[in-house]
Design a protein around this motif. Structure first.
Motif, PDB file in Angstrom:
ATOM      1  N   PHE A  20       1.962  -1.541 -14.270  1.00 58.93           N
ATOM      2  CA  PHE A  20       2.612  -0.694 -15.267  1.00 58.93           C
ATOM      3  C   PHE A  20       3.516   0.285 -14.542  1.00 58.93           C
ATOM      4  O   PHE A  20       3.438   0.463 -13.320  1.00 58.93           O
ATOM      5  N   ALA A  21       4.412   0.929 -15.300  1.00 60.44           N
ATOM      6  CA  ALA A  21       5.392   1.847 -14.716  1.00 60.44           C
ATOM      7  C   ALA A  21       4.899   3.282 -14.821  1.00 60.44           C
ATOM      8  O   ALA A  21       4.254   3.668 -15.791  1.00 60.44           O
ATOM      9  N   THR A  22       5.214   4.085 -13.829  1.00 63.13           N
ATOM     10  CA  THR A  22       4.879   5.495 -13.878  1.00 63.13           C
ATOM     11  C   THR A  22       5.865   6.229 -14.769  1.00 63.13           C
ATOM     12  O   THR A  22       6.935   5.730 -15.100  1.00 63.13           O
ATOM     13  N   GLU A  23       5.522   7.456 -15.114  1.00 63.08           N
ATOM     14  CA  GLU A  23       6.442   8.320 -15.836  1.00 63.08           C
ATOM     15  C   GLU A  23       7.087   9.292 -14.856  1.00 63.08           C
ATOM     16  O   GLU A  23       7.087   9.059 -13.661  1.00 63.08           O
ATOM     17  N   SER A  24       7.590  10.413 -15.347  1.00 67.79           N
ATOM     18  CA  SER A  24       8.510  11.226 -14.554  1.00 67.79           C
ATOM     19  C   SER A  24       7.877  12.240 -13.618  1.00 67.79           C
ATOM     20  O   SER A  24       8.584  12.919 -12.903  1.00 67.79           O
ATOM     21  N   LYS A  25       6.536  12.363 -13.611  1.00 64.27           N
ATOM     22  CA  LYS A  25       5.944  13.440 -12.840  1.00 64.27           C
ATOM     23  C   LYS A  25       5.591  13.068 -11.401  1.00 64.27           C
ATOM     24  O   LYS A  25       4.897  13.794 -10.719  1.00 64.27           O
ATOM     25  N   VAL A  26       6.063  11.915 -10.932  1.00 68.48           N
ATOM     26  CA  VAL A  26       5.944  11.560  -9.520  1.00 68.48           C
ATOM     27  C   VAL A  26       7.083  12.249  -8.763  1.00 68.48           C
ATOM     28  O   VAL A  26       8.250  12.081  -9.100  1.00 68.48           O
ATOM     29  N   ARG A  27       6.729  13.030  -7.771  1.00 67.29           N
ATOM     30  CA  ARG A  27       7.741  13.750  -6.986  1.00 67.29           C
ATOM     31  C   ARG A  27       8.146  12.982  -5.740  1.00 67.29           C
ATOM     32  O   ARG A  27       9.311  12.995  -5.334  1.00 67.29           O
ATOM     33  N   GLU A  28       7.192  12.292  -5.144  1.00 71.91           N
ATOM     34  CA  GLU A  28       7.440  11.602  -3.873  1.00 71.91           C
ATOM     35  C   GLU A  28       6.433  10.474  -3.727  1.00 71.91           C
ATOM     36  O   GLU A  28       5.317  10.542  -4.247  1.00 71.91           O
ATOM     37  N   PHE A  29       6.835   9.410  -3.047  1.00 73.96           N
ATOM     38  CA  PHE A  29       5.887   8.352  -2.723  1.00 73.96           C
ATOM     39  C   PHE A  29       6.238   7.742  -1.378  1.00 73.96           C
ATOM     40  O   PHE A  29       7.379   7.821  -0.914  1.00 73.96           O
ATOM     41  N   VAL A  30       5.222   7.188  -0.756  1.00 69.72           N
ATOM     42  CA  VAL A  30       5.371   6.551   0.556  1.00 69.72           C
ATOM     43  C   VAL A  30       4.939   5.104   0.426  1.00 69.72           C
ATOM     44  O   VAL A  30       3.850   4.814  -0.086  1.00 69.72           O
ATOM     45  N   MET A  31       5.792   4.192   0.868  1.00 63.63           N
ATOM     46  CA  MET A  31       5.467   2.771   0.860  1.00 63.63           C
ATOM     47  C   MET A  31       5.248   2.311   2.296  1.00 63.63           C
ATOM     48  O   MET A  31       6.013   2.679   3.196  1.00 63.63           O
ATOM     49  N   TYR A  32       4.212   1.513   2.501  1.00 59.78           N
ATOM     50  CA  TYR A  32       3.939   0.949   3.825  1.00 59.78           C
ATOM     51  C   TYR A  32       4.370  -0.511   3.829  1.00 59.78           C
ATOM     52  O   TYR A  32       3.830  -1.333   3.091  1.00 59.78           O
ATOM     53  N   SER A  33       5.357  -0.794   4.673  1.00 63.34           N
ATOM     54  CA  SER A  33       5.903  -2.152   4.702  1.00 63.34           C
ATOM     55  C   SER A  33       5.070  -3.104   5.534  1.00 63.34           C
ATOM     56  O   SER A  33       5.241  -4.312   5.477  1.00 63.34           O
ATOM     57  N   LYS A  34       4.153  -2.565   6.330  1.00 62.62           N
ATOM     58  CA  LYS A  34       3.237  -3.382   7.119  1.00 62.62           C
ATOM     59  C   LYS A  34       1.843  -2.814   6.964  1.00 62.62           C
ATOM     60  O   LYS A  34       1.670  -1.672   6.554  1.00 62.62           O
ATOM     61  N   SER A  35       0.840  -3.609   7.301  1.00 62.54           N
ATOM     62  CA  SER A  35      -0.538  -3.143   7.235  1.00 62.54           C
ATOM     63  C   SER A  35      -1.101  -2.991   8.640  1.00 62.54           C
ATOM     64  O   SER A  35      -0.527  -3.478   9.608  1.00 62.54           O
ATOM     65  N   GLY A  36      -2.217  -2.299   8.733  1.00 56.81           N
ATOM     66  CA  GLY A  36      -2.847  -2.109  10.033  1.00 56.81           C
ATOM     67  C   GLY A  36      -2.336  -0.878  10.750  1.00 56.81           C
ATOM     68  O   GLY A  36      -1.632  -0.043  10.201  1.00 56.81           O
ATOM     69  N   GLU A  62       0.857  -1.174   0.000  1.00 52.23           N
ATOM     70  CA  GLU A  62       0.000   0.000   0.000  1.00 52.23           C
ATOM     71  C   GLU A  62       0.900   1.233   0.000  1.00 52.23           C
ATOM     72  O   GLU A  62       2.042   1.188   0.478  1.00 52.23           O
ATOM     73  N   GLY A  63       0.393   2.334  -0.534  1.00 55.04           N
ATOM     74  CA  GLY A  63       1.240   3.514  -0.573  1.00 55.04           C
ATOM     75  C   GLY A  63       0.487   4.768  -0.967  1.00 55.04           C
ATOM     76  O   GLY A  63      -0.704   4.734  -1.291  1.00 55.04           O
ATOM     77  N   VAL A  64       1.216   5.866  -0.940  1.00 56.65           N
ATOM     78  CA  VAL A  64       0.691   7.176  -1.317  1.00 56.65           C
ATOM     79  C   VAL A  64       1.645   7.778  -2.342  1.00 56.65           C
ATOM     80  O   VAL A  64       2.865   7.722  -2.165  1.00 56.65           O
ATOM     81  N   ILE A  65       1.087   8.337  -3.418  1.00 52.86           N
ATOM     82  CA  ILE A  65       1.905   8.954  -4.466  1.00 52.86           C
ATOM     83  C   ILE A  65       1.608  10.444  -4.508  1.00 52.86           C
ATOM     84  O   ILE A  65       0.437  10.853  -4.527  1.00 52.86           O
ATOM     85  N   ARG A  66       2.667  11.255  -4.537  1.00 52.07           N
ATOM     86  CA  ARG A  66       2.519  12.708  -4.652  1.00 52.07           C
ATOM     87  C   ARG A  66       3.144  13.157  -5.970  1.00 52.07           C
ATOM     88  O   ARG A  66       4.317  12.887  -6.227  1.00 52.07           O
ATOM     89  N   PHE A  67       2.359  13.841  -6.785  1.00 44.67           N
ATOM     90  CA  PHE A  67       2.823  14.310  -8.080  1.00 44.67           C
ATOM     91  C   PHE A  67       3.420  15.715  -7.971  1.00 44.67           C
ATOM     92  O   PHE A  67       3.207  16.429  -6.988  1.00 44.67           O
ATOM     93  N   SER A  68       4.142  16.099  -9.008  1.00 40.80           N
ATOM     94  CA  SER A  68       4.776  17.424  -9.024  1.00 40.80           C
ATOM     95  C   SER A  68       3.752  18.550  -8.932  1.00 40.80           C
ATOM     96  O   SER A  68       4.042  19.629  -8.431  1.00 40.80           O
ATOM     97  N   SER A  69       2.542  18.300  -9.420  1.00 38.09           N
ATOM     98  CA  SER A  69       1.488  19.311  -9.390  1.00 38.09           C
ATOM     99  C   SER A  69       0.885  19.490  -8.002  1.00 38.09           C
ATOM    100  O   SER A  69       0.135  20.434  -7.777  1.00 38.09           O
ATOM    101  N   GLY A  70       1.185  18.561  -7.088  1.00 34.52           N
ATOM    102  CA  GLY A  70       0.601  18.612  -5.758  1.00 34.52           C
ATOM    103  C   GLY A  70      -0.513  17.602  -5.554  1.00 34.52           C
ATOM    104  O   GLY A  70      -0.972  17.402  -4.425  1.00 34.52           O
ATOM    105  N   ARG A  71      -0.953  16.944  -6.635  1.00 34.85           N
ATOM    106  CA  ARG A  71      -2.001  15.946  -6.527  1.00 34.85           C
ATOM    107  C   ARG A  71      -1.495  14.726  -5.773  1.00 34.85           C
ATOM    108  O   ARG A  71      -0.345  14.317  -5.924  1.00 34.85           O
ATOM    109  N   VAL A  72      -2.375  14.135  -4.957  1.00 39.15           N
ATOM    110  CA  VAL A  72      -2.029  12.969  -4.139  1.00 39.15           C
ATOM    111  C   VAL A  72      -3.036  11.859  -4.406  1.00 39.15           C
ATOM    112  O   VAL A  72      -4.242  12.115  -4.521  1.00 39.15           O
ATOM    113  N   THR A  73      -2.560  10.621  -4.515  1.00 44.71           N
ATOM    114  CA  THR A  73      -3.453   9.480  -4.696  1.00 44.71           C
ATOM    115  C   THR A  73      -2.939   8.284  -3.915  1.00 44.71           C
ATOM    116  O   THR A  73      -1.736   8.108  -3.731  1.00 44.71           O
TER     117      THR A  73
END
Length: 253
Positions: free
Chosen positions: A117-133, A83-94
């Motif tokens: 599929f692979a993302t392109e270059s406009k991802v600025r930051e992402f957070v990965m969760y190594s555990k759930s809960g 699970e994770g969170v993606i932050r784009f250069s525009s400020g959008r978060v998903t």
């Protein structure tokens, strides 16, 4: 490569509309693969969010994810989808995708409804969760740092500590080949390496991994640093040891 032709879909009540950015990037790969059931699910998600806002990010590419056949080891920071969170250069978060980070290609991989599929270059930051809960651990990755001998401004680093001095971790994975002396068989494996960096006053510097060199690197607070290392019996065997030290170092600045 991006398709030179606009992608049109009929939106009820709005007629034909061009799917731009994130919408087109997600839909085109499924058309090429003929995955109409998956495509239908994607269109439903896109249609739901169509009226709220239009975005300018590209979250997918038309290239398939790399395939590492006959190679031992993993190119990913975490082998399984997280699970994770993606932050784009525009400020959008998903947070609608499951993600993996491929250290060899420096690409963030996305999974949606079983397709990846692979993302392109406009991802600025992402957070990965190594555990759930409730007790899940997070790993923050960011790009945009000054270039070094082994990386450039597009390279993602794991952010371990922030402040006047940032501690960054570069995950390096390389495919190596070894041939056995008694046979012609070539074994391919992924070699793991980690390199720590300090970002201070806009400059990147490699952080050594031995005690004496670390104290010399942080020489403006060398006495207090040495005392802290001794009192807390820090052995510099893992990322947490380095993080504790830099957090303390920042508290002295």
């Amino acid at each position: 490569m991006r398709s030179p032709f606009p992608v049109l879909f009929f939106i009820p009540g709005n007629g034909f509309r061009k799917l731009t950015s994130i919408a087109a990037e997600l839909v085109v790969p499924f058309i090429k693969m003929g995955c109409m059931k998956v495509l239908a699910s994607v269109i439903m998600v896109l249609s739901f969010g169509w009226a709220s806002a239009q975005t300018t990010e590209n979250t997918g590419s038309n290239n398939d994810p790399p395939i590492y056949n006959d190679v031992s080891g993993t190119p990913y920071v975490i082998r399984d989808w997280s699970e994770g969170v993606i932050r784009f250069s525009s400020g959008r978060v998903t947070d609608q995708f499951k993600i993996k980070f491929d250290c060899i290609t420096n690409h963030l991989m996305l999974q949606f409804k079983g397709s990846s599929f692979a993302t392109e270059s406009k991802v600025r930051e992402f957070v990965m969760y190594s555990k759930s809960g409730a007790g899940k651990d997070s790993m923050v990755f960011r790009k945009g740092f000054p270039g070094t001998k082994k990386a450039n401004e597009e390279t993602f680093y794991q952010v371990l500590a922030e402040g006047k001095t940032m501690l960054l971790l570069l995950h390096i994975k390389q495919i190596t080949e070894e041939q056995q002396i008694a046979s012609k068989v070539i074994y391919r494996r992924i070699r793991d390496e980690q390199e720590y960096y300090l970002l201070k006053d806009g400059a990147m510097a490699v952080l050594p991994t031995d005690k004496s060199s670390i104290i010399q690197t942080l020489n403006d607070q060398s006495e207090k640093i040495q005392q802290f290392i001794n009192e807390h019996q820090i052995k510099f065997r893992n990322a947490e040891d380095f993080r504790k030290l830099i957090v303390y170092y920042n508290s002295l600045l």
